[in-house]
Design a protein around this motif. Structure first.
Motif, short mmCIF file in Angstrom:
data_model
loop_
_atom_site.label_atom_id
_atom_site.label_comp_id
_atom_site.label_asym_id
_atom_site.label_seq_id
_atom_site.Cartn_x
_atom_site.Cartn_y
_atom_site.Cartn_z
N ARG A 1 19.24 30.46 41.41
CA ARG A 1 19.20 31.69 42.12
C ARG A 1 17.93 32.08 42.67
NH1 ARG A 1 22.69 31.62 38.04
NH2 ARG A 1 24.95 32.85 38.05
N SER A 2 17.84 31.68 43.83
CA SER A 2 16.56 31.64 44.68
C SER A 2 15.96 32.71 45.45
CB SER A 2 16.40 30.12 45.33
OG SER A 2 17.41 30.05 46.40
N VAL A 3 16.76 33.75 45.46
CA VAL A 3 16.63 34.95 46.20
C VAL A 3 16.57 36.07 45.25
CG1 VAL A 3 16.65 36.17 48.17
CG2 VAL A 3 17.03 33.72 48.40
N PRO A 4 15.62 36.33 44.25
CA PRO A 4 15.73 37.22 43.29
C PRO A 4 15.71 38.70 44.28
CG PRO A 4 14.04 36.01 42.71
CD PRO A 4 14.50 35.59 43.99
N PRO A 5 16.46 39.70 43.46
CA PRO A 5 17.14 39.80 42.44
C PRO A 5 18.82 39.42 42.47
CG PRO A 5 17.01 41.96 43.39
CD PRO A 5 16.24 41.25 44.22
N SER A 6 19.00 38.77 43.60
CA SER A 6 20.52 38.46 43.75
C SER A 6 20.86 37.35 42.89
CB SER A 6 20.71 37.69 45.30
OG SER A 6 21.77 37.28 45.47
N THR A 7 22.24 37.34 42.40
CA THR A 7 22.63 36.60 41.57
C THR A 7 23.52 35.17 42.43
OG1 THR A 7 24.82 37.51 41.59
CG2 THR A 7 23.32 38.03 39.87
N MET A 8 22.94 35.18 43.71
CA MET A 8 23.51 34.09 44.50
C MET A 8 22.92 32.69 44.52
SD MET A 8 24.30 35.40 48.58
CE MET A 8 25.11 36.91 48.67
N SER A 9 23.54 31.83 44.38
CA SER A 9 23.22 30.45 44.57
C SER A 9 23.96 29.76 45.67
CB SER A 9 23.21 29.59 43.21
OG SER A 9 24.48 29.59 42.82
N LEU A 10 23.72 28.61 45.91
CA LEU A 10 24.38 27.60 46.75
C LEU A 10 25.60 27.31 46.09
CD1 LEU A 10 21.51 25.46 48.43
CD2 LEU A 10 23.01 27.21 49.47
N LEU A 11 25.56 26.94 44.69
CA LEU A 11 26.86 26.67 44.05
C LEU A 11 27.89 27.76 43.93
CD1 LEU A 11 28.54 24.74 42.61
CD2 LEU A 11 27.00 25.10 40.41
N GLY A 12 27.12 29.09 43.62
CA GLY A 12 27.86 30.33 43.75
C GLY A 12 28.71 30.40 45.00
N LEU A 13 27.80 30.38 46.13
CA LEU A 13 28.76 30.35 47.26
C LEU A 13 29.85 29.33 47.52
CD1 LEU A 13 25.76 30.82 49.93
CD2 LEU A 13 27.27 32.78 48.93
N VAL A 14 29.71 28.33 46.98
CA VAL A 14 30.97 27.31 47.08
C VAL A 14 31.98 27.76 46.08
CG1 VAL A 14 31.40 25.06 46.33
CG2 VAL A 14 29.55 25.22 47.62
N ARG A 15 31.74 28.58 45.09
CA ARG A 15 32.72 28.90 44.10
C ARG A 15 33.39 30.27 44.71
NH1 ARG A 15 32.58 27.53 38.51
NH2 ARG A 15 32.67 29.91 37.96
N HIS A 16 32.45 30.99 45.25
CA HIS A 16 32.93 32.37 45.77
C HIS A 16 33.81 32.20 46.96
CE1 HIS A 16 32.87 36.48 47.41
NE2 HIS A 16 32.51 35.83 48.67
N LEU A 17 33.50 31.01 47.81
CA LEU A 17 34.55 30.69 48.97
C LEU A 17 35.61 29.86 48.76
CD1 LEU A 17 31.67 29.87 51.48
CD2 LEU A 17 33.33 31.75 51.80
N ALA A 18 35.77 29.45 47.60
CA ALA A 18 37.01 28.89 46.90
C ALA A 18 37.78 29.99 46.51
CB ALA A 18 36.65 27.96 45.84
N GLU A 19 37.33 30.91 45.92
CA GLU A 19 37.90 32.34 45.35
C GLU A 19 38.50 32.96 46.46
OE1 GLU A 19 39.40 33.61 42.55
OE2 GLU A 19 37.61 33.61 41.45
N VAL A 20 37.51 33.20 47.42
CA VAL A 20 38.00 34.04 48.79
C VAL A 20 39.40 33.26 49.46
CG1 VAL A 20 37.22 34.80 51.08
CG2 VAL A 20 35.78 35.23 48.93
N GLU A 21 39.20 32.03 49.55
CA GLU A 21 40.45 31.06 50.20
C GLU A 21 41.63 31.40 49.61
OE1 GLU A 21 40.75 29.41 52.86
OE2 GLU A 21 38.65 28.81 53.36
N ARG A 22 41.53 31.53 48.14
CA ARG A 22 42.80 31.76 47.43
C ARG A 22 43.14 33.23 47.71
NH1 ARG A 22 44.55 30.50 41.20
NH2 ARG A 22 44.58 28.40 42.40
N ASP A 23 42.09 34.32 47.84
CA ASP A 23 42.65 35.55 47.90
C ASP A 23 43.19 35.84 49.36
OD1 ASP A 23 42.62 38.34 47.19
OD2 ASP A 23 41.04 38.72 48.82
#
Length: 189
Positions: free
Chosen positions: A69-91
């Motif tokens: 999580r390289s941009v504090p205080p955000s919880t985003m990470s590159l891996l988190g974006l990959v997972r988020h976009l998988a979740e969004v595709e399903r949605d």
């Protein structure tokens, strides 16, 4: 007096244009030359290019770097974006369906980002999830080639869904730019 910094030095792999991620001859995006014909093909090409951009921003990093999580205080990470976009595709498939919604991939809200931990098994599973969900959403939308067609319980136009997909990936590729630069200093479009 020069200050010490834990920020990595900026760099790019490109040699032709220093503001690019890769040299044009090595960039997999828009490699067919020319632009797509028609609205649907154009939307699909932009989506494909943004998907490739996200992958490029993650290339060459290990599990720890992807999960950082390289941009504090955000919880985003590159891996988190990959997972988020998988979740969004399903949605998005839920927007097309008339029946009960598909269950969430990762559970409760923000589990896509919170579960992005520095383990190779999680990285591998996340990429597999993204590829599977992208393919399933692409297949579901292929059944509706008329961009004006209204689908799902809410009657959303296929065009609106396609534009939203492009917008979602584009926005998150901007996040990926910042996250990657903070991880190892690599920059470029």
């Amino acid at each position: 007096m020069q200050r010490m910094s834990d920020q990595p030095a900026r760099w790019t792999q490109a040699t032709v244009y220093p503001d690019m991620w890769a040299d044009p001859d090595e960039d997999p995006r828009n490699s067919q030359g020319g632009s797509a014909e028609g609205e649907l093909a154009t939307l699909q090409e932009f989506l494909s290019d943004y998907r490739k951009t996200l992958r490029m921003k993650c290339e060459g990093l290990d599990a720890e770097q992807l999960a950082r999580r390289s941009v504090p205080p955000s919880t985003m990470s590159l891996l988190g974006l990959v997972r988020h976009l998988a979740e969004v595709e399903r949605d998005w498939r839920n927007w097309i369906r008339d029946g009960d919604p598909l269950p969430k991939l990762y559970g409760v809200r923000d589990a896509d980002f919170d579960g992005a931990v520095a383990e190779q098994a999680v990285v591998d599973a996340s990429y597999a999830d993204l590829e599977r969900e992208q393919a399933a959403t692409d297949a579901a939308l292929a059944e509706h080639p008329d961009l004006g067609e209204r689908v799902g319980k809410d009657g959303i136009a296929v065009r609106e869904l396609m534009v939203h997909r492009v917008e979602e990936y584009a926005r998150h590729c901007g996040h990926a730019d910042l996250l990657r630069e903070c991880v190892d200093g690599r920059v470029g479009q």
